[in-house]
Design a protein around this motif. Sequence first.
Motif, short mmCIF file in Angstrom:
data_model
loop_
_atom_site.label_atom_id
_atom_site.label_comp_id
_atom_site.label_asym_id
_atom_site.label_seq_id
_atom_site.Cartn_x
_atom_site.Cartn_y
_atom_site.Cartn_z
N ASN A 1 15.43 -4.91 -1.87
CA ASN A 1 15.30 -6.26 -2.45
C ASN A 1 14.00 -6.45 -3.22
N ILE A 2 13.08 -5.51 -3.09
CA ILE A 2 11.79 -5.62 -3.77
C ILE A 2 11.93 -4.94 -5.13
N VAL A 3 12.30 -5.74 -6.10
CA VAL A 3 12.51 -5.29 -7.48
C VAL A 3 11.87 -6.32 -8.40
N PRO A 4 11.56 -5.94 -9.65
CA PRO A 4 11.03 -6.95 -10.58
C PRO A 4 12.00 -8.13 -10.68
N LEU A 5 11.44 -9.34 -10.60
CA LEU A 5 12.27 -10.55 -10.54
C LEU A 5 12.44 -11.23 -11.89
N ASP B 1 3.74 -2.94 -5.66
CA ASP B 1 2.78 -2.06 -6.35
C ASP B 1 3.03 -0.58 -6.12
N PHE B 2 3.70 -0.23 -5.04
CA PHE B 2 3.94 1.17 -4.72
C PHE B 2 5.41 1.36 -4.39
N THR B 3 5.86 2.60 -4.50
CA THR B 3 7.26 2.90 -4.23
C THR B 3 7.36 4.03 -3.22
N ARG C 1 0.87 -1.18 0.00
CA ARG C 1 0.00 0.00 0.00
C ARG C 1 0.91 1.23 0.00
N PRO C 2 0.37 2.39 -0.38
CA PRO C 2 1.18 3.60 -0.21
C PRO C 2 1.60 3.72 1.26
N GLN C 3 2.84 4.10 1.50
CA GLN C 3 3.36 4.07 2.87
C GLN C 3 2.60 4.96 3.83
N ASN C 4 1.95 5.99 3.35
CA ASN C 4 1.19 6.85 4.26
C ASN C 4 -0.24 6.35 4.49
N ASP C 5 -0.69 5.36 3.73
CA ASP C 5 -2.01 4.77 3.95
C ASP C 5 -1.99 3.82 5.15
N ASP C 6 -0.93 3.05 5.26
CA ASP C 6 -0.75 2.10 6.36
C ASP C 6 0.60 2.41 6.99
#
Length: 169
Positions: free
Chosen positions: A112-116, A103-105, A47-52
């Motif tokens: 480590n969360i990059v397209p695999l 899904d969000f950046t 989620r967007p970091q400010n949503d959660d």
Amino acid sequence: QFLQGVPGVLTPEEARGEVVFRTQGRCLVCHPGPRATDDSFRYTGVRPQNDDLGRFNVTGNPGDRGRMKVPNLLNLELRDRFFHNGGMATIEQVIDFYNRGGDFTAPNKDPNIVPLGLTPQQRADLAAFLRRPFTDQRVAQGLAPFDDPVLYSQSNRVPTSIGAASASA
């Protein structure tokens, strides 16, 4: 049996999935050891970091915005929802999420969360590996000691007071 180190318990598909788990999938970074978690807090782009706000609500550290605790993978097959918000319903959806790099950046997104770039076969193999080898069949089948544990509050045991009550400071 797999987690106990018994050799030869994986099917060919699960064995290929283990290779993906250990290499291109980057899963071991966050999910090492017998519990398959490092117990860290990471922002993965669910989620967007400010949503959660996640860990930020505890620490107040802006770098912790959106960071959630890395769950263990034990009995993953028995779960009906995934992620802290229940946003994914299947293991395949979770694998697709990580395969696309989240899904969000945000600036504090785990590096480590990059397209695999996993192929459909690699994703299927990884899903097979995450299912049976991580599932305790005693839990899945409701066998002892997981058949019907009784909480203390459900028992007929009654606490007994010893001595006299005293005021606390």
